[in-house]
Design a protein around this motif. Structure first.
Motif, short mmCIF file in Angstrom:
data_model
loop_
_atom_site.label_atom_id
_atom_site.label_comp_id
_atom_site.label_asym_id
_atom_site.label_seq_id
_atom_site.Cartn_x
_atom_site.Cartn_y
_atom_site.Cartn_z
N VAL A 1 -16.42 -10.22 -28.12
CA VAL A 1 -16.92 -9.86 -26.79
C VAL A 1 -17.04 -11.10 -25.91
N GLY A 2 -17.48 -12.23 -26.48
CA GLY A 2 -17.57 -13.45 -25.70
C GLY A 2 -16.20 -13.93 -25.25
N PHE A 3 -15.23 -13.89 -26.16
CA PHE A 3 -13.87 -14.34 -25.81
C PHE A 3 -13.31 -13.48 -24.68
N LYS A 4 -13.45 -12.15 -24.83
CA LYS A 4 -12.89 -11.25 -23.81
C LYS A 4 -13.61 -11.39 -22.48
N ALA A 5 -14.95 -11.56 -22.52
CA ALA A 5 -15.72 -11.72 -21.29
C ALA A 5 -15.25 -12.93 -20.51
N ALA A 6 -15.00 -14.03 -21.21
CA ALA A 6 -14.50 -15.23 -20.53
C ALA A 6 -13.08 -15.01 -20.04
N ALA A 7 -12.21 -14.48 -20.90
CA ALA A 7 -10.79 -14.36 -20.56
C ALA A 7 -10.57 -13.50 -19.33
N GLN A 8 -11.24 -12.34 -19.25
CA GLN A 8 -10.97 -11.45 -18.14
C GLN A 8 -11.45 -12.03 -16.81
N ASN A 9 -12.50 -12.86 -16.87
CA ASN A 9 -12.98 -13.51 -15.65
C ASN A 9 -12.12 -14.70 -15.26
N LEU A 10 -11.70 -15.48 -16.25
CA LEU A 10 -10.80 -16.60 -15.96
C LEU A 10 -9.50 -16.08 -15.34
N SER A 11 -9.06 -14.89 -15.78
CA SER A 11 -7.83 -14.31 -15.25
C SER A 11 -7.95 -13.98 -13.76
N ASP A 12 -9.13 -13.53 -13.33
CA ASP A 12 -9.32 -13.21 -11.90
C ASP A 12 -9.21 -14.47 -11.03
N LEU B 1 -7.08 0.58 -32.85
CA LEU B 1 -8.49 0.56 -33.20
C LEU B 1 -9.11 1.95 -33.10
N GLU B 2 -8.57 2.78 -32.21
CA GLU B 2 -9.04 4.16 -32.07
C GLU B 2 -8.44 5.09 -33.11
N GLY B 3 -7.47 4.60 -33.87
CA GLY B 3 -6.75 5.44 -34.82
C GLY B 3 -7.34 5.42 -36.22
N PRO B 4 -6.66 6.06 -37.16
CA PRO B 4 -7.18 6.19 -38.53
C PRO B 4 -6.80 5.06 -39.48
N THR B 5 -5.86 4.20 -39.08
CA THR B 5 -5.36 3.18 -40.00
C THR B 5 -6.31 1.98 -40.04
N PRO B 6 -6.88 1.64 -41.20
CA PRO B 6 -7.77 0.48 -41.26
C PRO B 6 -7.01 -0.82 -40.98
N SER B 7 -7.72 -1.80 -40.46
CA SER B 7 -7.08 -3.06 -40.09
C SER B 7 -6.39 -3.72 -41.27
N ALA C 1 2.69 -7.11 -36.62
CA ALA C 1 2.77 -6.75 -35.20
C ALA C 1 1.55 -5.94 -34.77
N MET C 2 1.09 -5.05 -35.63
CA MET C 2 -0.10 -4.26 -35.33
C MET C 2 -1.33 -5.15 -35.26
N ALA C 3 -1.44 -6.08 -36.19
CA ALA C 3 -2.59 -7.01 -36.19
C ALA C 3 -2.59 -7.86 -34.93
N ASP C 4 -1.40 -8.29 -34.50
CA ASP C 4 -1.30 -9.09 -33.27
C ASP C 4 -1.77 -8.28 -32.06
N ALA C 5 -1.38 -7.01 -32.00
CA ALA C 5 -1.77 -6.17 -30.86
C ALA C 5 -3.28 -5.95 -30.84
N ALA C 6 -3.88 -5.67 -31.99
CA ALA C 6 -5.32 -5.49 -32.05
C ALA C 6 -6.06 -6.77 -31.68
N ARG C 7 -5.53 -7.91 -32.15
CA ARG C 7 -6.14 -9.20 -31.81
C ARG C 7 -6.06 -9.46 -30.31
N ASP C 8 -4.91 -9.16 -29.70
CA ASP C 8 -4.75 -9.42 -28.28
C ASP C 8 -5.58 -8.49 -27.42
N PHE C 9 -5.89 -7.29 -27.94
CA PHE C 9 -6.83 -6.43 -27.22
C PHE C 9 -8.23 -7.05 -27.24
N CYS C 10 -8.64 -7.56 -28.39
CA CYS C 10 -9.97 -8.15 -28.52
C CYS C 10 -10.05 -9.53 -27.87
#
Length: 338
Positions: free
Chosen positions: A73-84, A185-191, A197-206
């Motif tokens: 949450v901290g990483f994403k909070a900073a990233a989305q604001n730095l992007s603006d 992350l919303e699906g049934p497959t555990p991390s 490629a799936m792990a990269d996508a989940a990481r980039d979302f977070c």
């Protein structure tokens, strides 16, 4: 035994947060007083603010079992604001953070949030930025609000309203990756069962990775309009179109590389990769317009063009037509949509 914030005083919790933060030359007086003191070398300051709300913007535990850390949450909070700030062609200089926390929140989770803020600043290359201060409060759910300040360093800000007919539309960063991560992350497959490629996508979302060098580079290269892509290409391109009084036409051939990258994951979860690329949000790429393709700085890909807006077509088209031809029925993220 797990320590929670209810077991500490506000001062004791802050004493655990402050050592995890780092200063910068732009913050003349940082955390500890009633207000921070910031430098504004050219007499102007660019300011933006964003909020993440538990169960609206993130889940503490996702359906696939992944537990969101404070670091996430901290990483994403900073990233989305730095992007603006990046989208204005400016350089981020400082952040202030407001935290609302239930008393049951683990202290380690809050410490991780502070570490995530700093990690985003450092890893994304915001070398003259630091956390200048903030506020703590108690509440029923976790709410993280970050305000970010930036410097134009003598340049004019690049607005959404400057796109002109004949300009090239270009993108720096990714498209569709965060939407794929959210779907996983919303699906049934555990991390633990994710492909790389799936792990990269989940990481980039977070942990979104906005291309912070691209904003100032685009401003120096003569970008006529810019904005952060947080709500999807269709919705955010429509904002440029509305502000500039033009139509944006996206080139499906140019977007094909983004679609092809997402196709294997989409096949696993039964999704349309075009929907992720065109309407998925939270990649925090940078959308910009330039008078000529030769102006594109490194890292930008031409993905469309600026056309006259005459009202006979949507403000954003794909190959001159409606996006429904690509199986896309929605135009990006809306906080208040049902």
């Amino acid at each position: 035994m797990t320590l929670t914030v209810a077991e500490l005083s506000e001062s004791a919790l802050l004493a655990r947060i402050f050592p995890r933060l780092k200063g910068s030359e732009s913050v003349l007086l940082g955390p500890g007083d009633d207000a921070a003191v910031l430098a504004a070398p050219d007499g102007r300051m660019v300011v933006s603010i964003d909020t993440q709300v538990q169960d609206k913007d993130f889940r503490l535990q996702w359906p696939n079992g992944y537990r969101t850390t404070g670091y996430d949450v901290g990483f994403k909070a900073a990233a989305q604001n730095l992007s603006d700030i990046n989208a204005m062609g400016a350089v981020p200089t400082s952040l202030v953070v407001s935290l609302t926390l239930p008393g049951t929140t683990e202290v380690a989770w809050v410490e991780g949030l502070a570490e995530g803020l700093v990690a985003a600043i450092e890893e994304l290359g915001a070398t003259d930025c630091s956390v200048a201060g903030g506020d703590l409060s108690a509440g029923a759910e976790i709410v993280v609000t970050v305000a970010v300040m930036g410097s134009l360093e003598g340049r004019a800000p690049v607005l959404r309203s400057g796109a002109r007919v004949g300009d090239v539309l270009a993108l720096a960063g990714s498209a569709g990756v965060a939407a794929a991560g959210w779907a996983l992350l919303e699906g049934p497959t555990p991390s633990s069962k994710f492909t790389p490629a799936m792990a990269d996508a989940a990481r980039d979302f977070c942990h979104p990775r906005p291309p912070l060098a691209a904003g100032p580079a685009a401003a120096l290269a003569g970008a006529t309009a810019m904005m952060d892509v947080s709500d999807g290409l269709l919705r955010d391109a429509a904002r440029i179109a509305a502000a500039s009084g033009v139509r944006v036409d996206l080139d499906p051939a140019a977007l094909g590389a983004f679609v092809d990258k997402m196709a294997p994951i989409a096949a696993v979860v039964g999704a349309n990769p075009w929907a992720w690329v065109l309407s998925g949000g939270e990649d925090h790429g940078l959308l910009a317009t330039f008078a000529d393709v030769a102006q594109l700085p490194a890292g930008f890909t031409a993905i469309g063009s600026i056309m006259p807006g005459d009202g006979s077509l949507p403000s954003v088209t794909v190959a001159g037509g409606d996006a429904s031809g690509f199986g896309v029925g929605t135009a990006g993220w809306d906080h208040f949509a049902v």
